[in-house]
Design a protein around this motif. Structure first.
Motif, PDB file in Angstrom:
ATOM      1  N   ILE A   1       0.849  -1.188   0.000  1.00  0.00           N
ATOM      2  CA  ILE A   1       0.000   0.000   0.000  1.00  0.00           C
ATOM      3  C   ILE A   1       0.884   1.236   0.000  1.00  0.00           C
ATOM      4  CG2 ILE A   1      -1.811   1.256   1.227  1.00  0.00           C
ATOM      5  CD1 ILE A   1      -2.686  -1.388   2.448  1.00  0.00           C
ATOM      6  N   GLU A   2       0.589   2.153  -0.905  1.00  0.00           N
ATOM      7  CA  GLU A   2       1.318   3.418  -0.998  1.00  0.00           C
ATOM      8  C   GLU A   2       0.327   4.568  -0.860  1.00  0.00           C
ATOM      9  OE1 GLU A   2       3.344   3.509  -4.695  1.00  0.00           O
ATOM     10  OE2 GLU A   2       4.760   1.905  -4.185  1.00  0.00           O
ATOM     11  N   LEU A   3       0.695   5.582  -0.101  1.00  0.00           N
ATOM     12  CA  LEU A   3      -0.115   6.787   0.049  1.00  0.00           C
ATOM     13  C   LEU A   3       0.438   7.849  -0.899  1.00  0.00           C
ATOM     14  CD1 LEU A   3      -2.491   7.873   1.741  1.00  0.00           C
ATOM     15  CD2 LEU A   3      -0.797   8.856   3.299  1.00  0.00           C
ATOM     16  N   VAL A   4      -0.391   8.336  -1.822  1.00  0.00           N
ATOM     17  CA  VAL A   4       0.059   9.297  -2.832  1.00  0.00           C
ATOM     18  C   VAL A   4      -0.782  10.565  -2.740  1.00  0.00           C
ATOM     19  CG1 VAL A   4       0.871   7.476  -4.378  1.00  0.00           C
ATOM     20  CG2 VAL A   4      -1.472   8.313  -4.592  1.00  0.00           C
ATOM     21  N   ASP A   5      -0.230  11.648  -3.310  1.00  0.00           N
ATOM     22  CA  ASP A   5      -0.932  12.932  -3.325  1.00  0.00           C
ATOM     23  C   ASP A   5      -1.658  13.181  -4.637  1.00  0.00           C
ATOM     24  OD1 ASP A   5      -0.041  13.559  -0.753  1.00  0.00           O
ATOM     25  OD2 ASP A   5       1.869  14.330  -1.517  1.00  0.00           O
ATOM     26  N   GLU A   6      -1.241  12.490  -5.709  1.00  0.00           N
ATOM     27  CA  GLU A   6      -1.905  12.643  -7.004  1.00  0.00           C
ATOM     28  C   GLU A   6      -1.631  11.412  -7.854  1.00  0.00           C
ATOM     29  OE1 GLU A   6       1.744  15.433  -8.733  1.00  0.00           O
ATOM     30  OE2 GLU A   6      -0.330  16.130  -8.817  1.00  0.00           O
ATOM     31  N   LEU A   7      -2.500  11.192  -8.841  1.00  0.00           N
ATOM     32  CA  LEU A   7      -2.388  10.020  -9.706  1.00  0.00           C
ATOM     33  C   LEU A   7      -1.733  10.435 -11.019  1.00  0.00           C
ATOM     34  CD1 LEU A   7      -5.921   8.430  -9.125  1.00  0.00           C
ATOM     35  CD2 LEU A   7      -3.803   8.004  -7.874  1.00  0.00           C
ATOM     36  N   THR A   8      -0.416  10.573 -10.979  1.00  0.00           N
ATOM     37  CA  THR A   8       0.307  11.008 -12.176  1.00  0.00           C
ATOM     38  C   THR A   8       1.287   9.967 -12.676  1.00  0.00           C
ATOM     39  OG1 THR A   8       1.984  12.080 -10.784  1.00  0.00           O
ATOM     40  CG2 THR A   8       0.114  13.430 -11.528  1.00  0.00           C
ATOM     41  N   ALA A   9       1.495   8.895 -11.918  1.00  0.00           N
ATOM     42  CA  ALA A   9       2.479   7.892 -12.322  1.00  0.00           C
ATOM     43  C   ALA A   9       1.979   7.119 -13.541  1.00  0.00           C
ATOM     44  CB  ALA A   9       2.753   6.929 -11.169  1.00  0.00           C
ATOM     45  N   PRO A  10       2.890   6.654 -14.405  1.00  0.00           N
ATOM     46  CA  PRO A  10       2.481   5.862 -15.572  1.00  0.00           C
ATOM     47  C   PRO A  10       1.927   4.514 -15.137  1.00  0.00           C
ATOM     48  CG  PRO A  10       4.870   5.843 -15.330  1.00  0.00           C
ATOM     49  CD  PRO A  10       4.351   6.833 -14.341  1.00  0.00           C
ATOM     50  N   PRO A  11       1.141   3.867 -16.002  1.00  0.00           N
ATOM     51  CA  PRO A  11       0.569   2.564 -15.633  1.00  0.00           C
ATOM     52  C   PRO A  11       1.657   1.518 -15.428  1.00  0.00           C
ATOM     53  CG  PRO A  11       0.199   3.045 -17.967  1.00  0.00           C
ATOM     54  CD  PRO A  11       0.731   4.300 -17.350  1.00  0.00           C
ATOM     55  N   THR A  12       1.492   0.720 -14.386  1.00  0.00           N
ATOM     56  CA  THR A  12       2.443  -0.346 -14.071  1.00  0.00           C
ATOM     57  C   THR A  12       1.669  -1.626 -13.790  1.00  0.00           C
ATOM     58  OG1 THR A  12       2.427   0.365 -11.749  1.00  0.00           O
ATOM     59  CG2 THR A  12       4.210   1.188 -13.144  1.00  0.00           C
ATOM     60  N   PRO A  13       2.243  -2.785 -14.111  1.00  0.00           N
ATOM     61  CA  PRO A  13       1.538  -4.056 -13.869  1.00  0.00           C
ATOM     62  C   PRO A  13       1.274  -4.268 -12.381  1.00  0.00           C
ATOM     63  CG  PRO A  13       3.415  -4.363 -15.343  1.00  0.00           C
ATOM     64  CD  PRO A  13       3.532  -2.983 -14.783  1.00  0.00           C
ATOM     65  N   GLY A  14       0.170  -4.936 -12.090  1.00  0.00           N
ATOM     66  CA  GLY A  14      -0.152  -5.301 -10.719  1.00  0.00           C
ATOM     67  C   GLY A  14      -0.444  -4.131  -9.814  1.00  0.00           C
ATOM     68  N   THR A  15      -0.985  -3.033 -10.358  1.00  0.00           N
ATOM     69  CA  THR A  15      -1.223  -1.831  -9.558  1.00  0.00           C
ATOM     70  C   THR A  15      -2.672  -1.377  -9.700  1.00  0.00           C
ATOM     71  OG1 THR A  15       1.074  -1.112  -9.819  1.00  0.00           O
ATOM     72  CG2 THR A  15      -0.521   0.552  -9.139  1.00  0.00           C
ATOM     73  N   LEU A  16      -3.281  -1.037  -8.577  1.00  0.00           N
ATOM     74  CA  LEU A  16      -4.632  -0.474  -8.531  1.00  0.00           C
ATOM     75  C   LEU A  16      -4.555   0.895  -7.884  1.00  0.00           C
ATOM     76  CD1 LEU A  16      -7.801  -0.680  -8.657  1.00  0.00           C
ATOM     77  CD2 LEU A  16      -7.668  -1.659  -6.346  1.00  0.00           C
ATOM     78  N   ASP A  17      -5.143   1.887  -8.524  1.00  0.00           N
ATOM     79  CA  ASP A  17      -5.262   3.219  -7.933  1.00  0.00           C
ATOM     80  C   ASP A  17      -6.600   3.308  -7.208  1.00  0.00           C
ATOM     81  OD1 ASP A  17      -2.824   4.024  -8.854  1.00  0.00           O
ATOM     82  OD2 ASP A  17      -3.589   5.018 -10.646  1.00  0.00           O
ATOM     83  N   LEU A  18      -6.553   3.808  -5.970  1.00  0.00           N
ATOM     84  CA  LEU A  18      -7.750   3.900  -5.136  1.00  0.00           C
ATOM     85  C   LEU A  18      -7.937   5.341  -4.689  1.00  0.00           C
ATOM     86  CD1 LEU A  18     -10.054   2.595  -3.464  1.00  0.00           C
ATOM     87  CD2 LEU A  18      -8.371   2.190  -1.652  1.00  0.00           C
ATOM     88  N   VAL A  19      -9.099   5.901  -4.986  1.00  0.00           N
ATOM     89  CA  VAL A  19      -9.430   7.268  -4.591  1.00  0.00           C
ATOM     90  C   VAL A  19     -10.631   7.199  -3.656  1.00  0.00           C
ATOM     91  CG1 VAL A  19     -10.092   9.571  -5.363  1.00  0.00           C
ATOM     92  CG2 VAL A  19      -8.592   8.158  -6.793  1.00  0.00           C
ATOM     93  N   VAL A  20     -10.458   7.694  -2.430  1.00  0.00           N
ATOM     94  CA  VAL A  20     -11.530   7.690  -1.435  1.00  0.00           C
ATOM     95  C   VAL A  20     -11.604   9.086  -0.832  1.00  0.00           C
ATOM     96  CG1 VAL A  20     -12.452   6.616   0.641  1.00  0.00           C
ATOM     97  CG2 VAL A  20     -11.051   5.268  -0.927  1.00  0.00           C
ATOM     98  N   ALA A  21     -12.714   9.769  -1.076  1.00  0.00           N
ATOM     99  CA  ALA A  21     -12.873  11.138  -0.573  1.00  0.00           C
ATOM    100  C   ALA A  21     -14.318  11.574  -0.749  1.00  0.00           C
ATOM    101  CB  ALA A  21     -11.944  12.098  -1.324  1.00  0.00           C
ATOM    102  N   PRO A  22     -14.806  12.493   0.107  1.00  0.00           N
ATOM    103  CA  PRO A  22     -16.115  13.109  -0.154  1.00  0.00           C
ATOM    104  C   PRO A  22     -16.089  13.852  -1.494  1.00  0.00           C
ATOM    105  CG  PRO A  22     -15.387  13.536   2.093  1.00  0.00           C
ATOM    106  CD  PRO A  22     -14.223  12.941   1.379  1.00  0.00           C
ATOM    107  N   PHE A  23     -17.262  14.155  -2.028  1.00  0.00           N
ATOM    108  CA  PHE A  23     -17.346  14.702  -3.389  1.00  0.00           C
ATOM    109  C   PHE A  23     -16.521  15.978  -3.544  1.00  0.00           C
ATOM    110  CE2 PHE A  23     -20.492  17.162  -1.168  1.00  0.00           C
ATOM    111  CZ  PHE A  23     -20.580  18.381  -1.832  1.00  0.00           C
TER     112      PHE A  23
END
Length: 641
Positions: free
Chosen positions: A144-166
């Motif tokens: 599990i990695e905590l990130v500030d933005e989703l800018t990294a290129p696609p990599t195998p075996g990776t899921l991006d998860l965004v959880v926040a109020p609207f």
């Protein structure tokens, strides 16, 4: 290996039990590449099983000892599946999350974007969602990695998860804001220039939690085994018989010298029969007249030799419904592994004619109609027992609520999420945890504490059996006693030790009262798991390190497959590559049905088997009571003069 004869050795590759190729093993000088076409219709939606089977022959030797010189190694980072077609890698449904797979190192990564991560409601939501993802992704080890933005290129075996109020959704998800402003929403998308992305949002955190809970049935995947298991383990209950065919064993006709196979099964979390009794393997097999006395069939249970059955007949034999009794002392709750090894001595191998090694006729048959027959066994939970937690997530997986205490540090919270994901993957269900302040912990309720010792109060440390100072078994005392055997000394020592060795006992077996449990002081840089039952009734488990950095770096090492499967006792401490396990002195035994007399008898049999002096004292007491009970009757019989 160099000694593998390529003309008589082969590698079989199967997908979903369909044989795709049988290629010669000829790569002793350097690794060789192999490309296999997978016909249409072999792969199926959901879980697919790939098997590699090696049949290896020695170049010059025909002895059993020479078989240990034969090996074939697959370089795991180069074994890949290559697909052709449209919309590859497009995952748009949470039911297909397991298709995200792993990277070249076998790791699945979840990159978490949660702007309000420290919020207690956000923490509770993320702790539940990460557990659901671990189950849906079918992985034992989740990064599990905590990130500030989703800018990294696609990599195998990776899921991006965004959880926040609207209101906290990033701008690239602005299209979801209007929908999330009115109600909870969970959206799965696979952008062309990014990783598969799961977005969970809503007007507030209660709505987000509701959306997470609503996704749980779709993410369960009960028919999809974990990647590290290969197949879903079959549950074996007491007083049952299970065919080895149901345990993925196939009938094999063998013409070599050493045949090896393996099967696995699952036992209930409250299995309590490791000190008495035997299970039976009903064996169906046959061997030819070429097989000599001295050949044998060995069974290993969880790495321990359990049975060795010699083949004595010299004219061949049919082993139909042959009962092989295997002691249950090596069995454990959860996953159990049985290895079968057949060592065959033959007249033809003693001659070892040129070319014989690859043309020998069938000399042994192992049939999948063989069965595992399990007797009725005792069922009771033992506390503390970290092995049950590591194997099944029990007892927390069956609780309605478990207190969770975690650090305020973001990275330490990530470590807590990783640990909970590992427990959920073992249990196959979500642990119902609720974060609470450490000061609000209730000792009458179950709790999991994941914090550095530097942030833990002295009261909590004592309750989970930890300390920051030197324990009684550390420091100078540990150094001075490192050569001790723990056996009695003095003039009577030879006689006492002879009795213990003859009876197969230790001094712990003769203990009547439990010893005093001292606090454990984790070494610097280590990560430690402890479990203790509180006097008020709660079962507390701690995952701790001397400092936050050790907790963050140690958690991924603790959940590694080989290490996690060794976690047991009331203390399991990992320092470097060494795992130290301490067994508890006092164990609380409880049954789910206290009025089941049959089960109580079996529980008593197992308990007394480990408490010999208590059993002896009970027999003595029964004899004395019988004497007093029969004395009035005997005094009235016969003549008085």
């Amino acid at each position: 290996a160099v000694m593998v004869a390529p003309e008589a050795s082969r590698l079989d590759v199967l997908i979903n039990s369909v044989a795709l190729t049988a290629t010669p093993i000829a790569a002793s000088a350097s690794p060789a590449s192999l490309s296999i076409h997978v016909p249409s219709g072999v792969l199926r939606r959901g879980a697919n099983t790939i098997e590699f089977r090696a049949t290896q022959r020695h170049r010059t030797d025909c002895s059993i000892a020479s078989t240990y010189e034969l090996w074939t190694r697959l370089t795991s980072d180069s074994v890949t599946l290559t697909f052709e077609g449209e919309n590859l890698g497009q995952i748009v449904d949470v039911t297909d999350l397991a298709a995200i797979g792993v990277d070249a190192k076998g790791t699945t990564t979840v990159r978490v974007l949660a702007p309000d991560f420290i919020n207690p409601d956000a923490t509770n939501a993320l702790m539940r969602l990460i557990q659901q993802l671990a189950i849906a992704l079918r992985v034992a080890e989740l990064r599990i990695e905590l990130v500030d933005e989703l800018t990294a290129p696609p990599t195998p075996g990776t899921l991006d998860l965004v959880v926040a109020p609207f209101g906290g959704l990033p701008k690239q998800f602005s299209a979801l804001r209007e929908q999330a402003a009115g109600a909870g929403v969970a959206s799965m998308d696979s952008p062309v220039d990014g990783n598969p992305t799961l977005v969970v949002s809503g007007p507030g955190w209660p709505d987000i939690m509701h959306s997470i809970e609503a996704m749980a049935p779709s993410m369960a995947g009960a028919d999809r085994p974990r990647i590290d298991l290969g197949r879903t383990l079959v549950r074996v209950d007491g007083h049952s018989e299970t065919s080895l065919a149901n345990l993925a064993v196939t009938t094999t006709e063998f013409n070599g010298r050493r045949y090896a196979d393996q099967f696995q099964f699952d036992l209930p979390h409250d299995f309590y029969a490791n000190r008495y009794g035997q299970m039976e393997l009903v064996l169906d097999a046959a061997y030819s007249a070429d097989v000599l006395p001295g050949s044998e069939i060995d069974f290993y249970v969880n790495g321990q030799i359990a049975s060795a059955t010699p083949l004595l007949r010299t004219d061949g034999g049919l082993l139909r419904d042959t009962i092989i009794r295997i002691p249950m002392k090596s069995l454990q709750p959860g996953r159990n592994v049985v290895d079968v090894a057949v060592n065959l001595l033959t007249e033809s191998d003693q001659v070892c004619s040129p070319g014989w090694t690859g043309t020998a006729p069938t000399r042994f048959v192992f049939s999948a109609s063989s069965a595992l027959r399990m007797p009725m066994f005792a069922q009771a939970t033992t506390e503390p027992d970290l092995r049950t937690l590591a194997a099944n997530g029990m007892p927390y997986a069956d609780r309605s609520n478990v207190q969770l205490v975690i650090s305020d540090d973001k990275n330490a919270r990530i470590a807590a999420m990783v640990m909970l994901a590992r427990m959920a993957a073992a249990a196959g269900k979500v642990l119902p945890v609720t974060t609470v302040p450490e000061a609000a912990l209730s000792p009458s309720d179950d709790a999991i504490v994941i914090k550095p010792l530097s942030e833990m109060s002295s009261v909590t440390m004592t309750r989970v059996g930890l300390s920051t100072g030197a324990s009684e078994a550390s420091g100078d005392e540990r150094v001075l006693t490192q050569f001790g055997s723990g056996r009695p000394g003095g003039p009577l020592a030879p006689a006492i030790n002879w009795v213990l060795d003859t009876a197969g006992l230790s001094m712990d077996d003769l203990r009547v009262l439990p010893g005093r449990q001292s606090l454990y002081a984790p070494p610097p840089g280590s990560i430690t798991m402890t479990q203790l039952r509180q006097p008020e009734g709660g079962l507390w488990t701690a995952v701790a390190s001397p400092d936050a950095n050790s907790l963050i770096s140690g958690t991924p090492r603790m959940i590694q497959l080989d290490t996690w499967r060794k976690v047991a006792g009331w203390v399991s401490s990992l320092n470097g590559d060494q795992l130290v396990v301490q067994q508890p002195f006092a164990v609380h035994v409880a049954t789910s049905d206290p009025f089941n007399l049959v089960n109580l008898r079996l529980v008593a049999a197992n308990w007394f088997s480990g408490h010999i002096l208590s059993f002896t004292g009970l027999l003595t007491l029964a004899a004395v009571l019988l004497m007093f009970a029969t004395s009035p009757v005997l005094t009235q019989i016969g003549r008085r003069k």
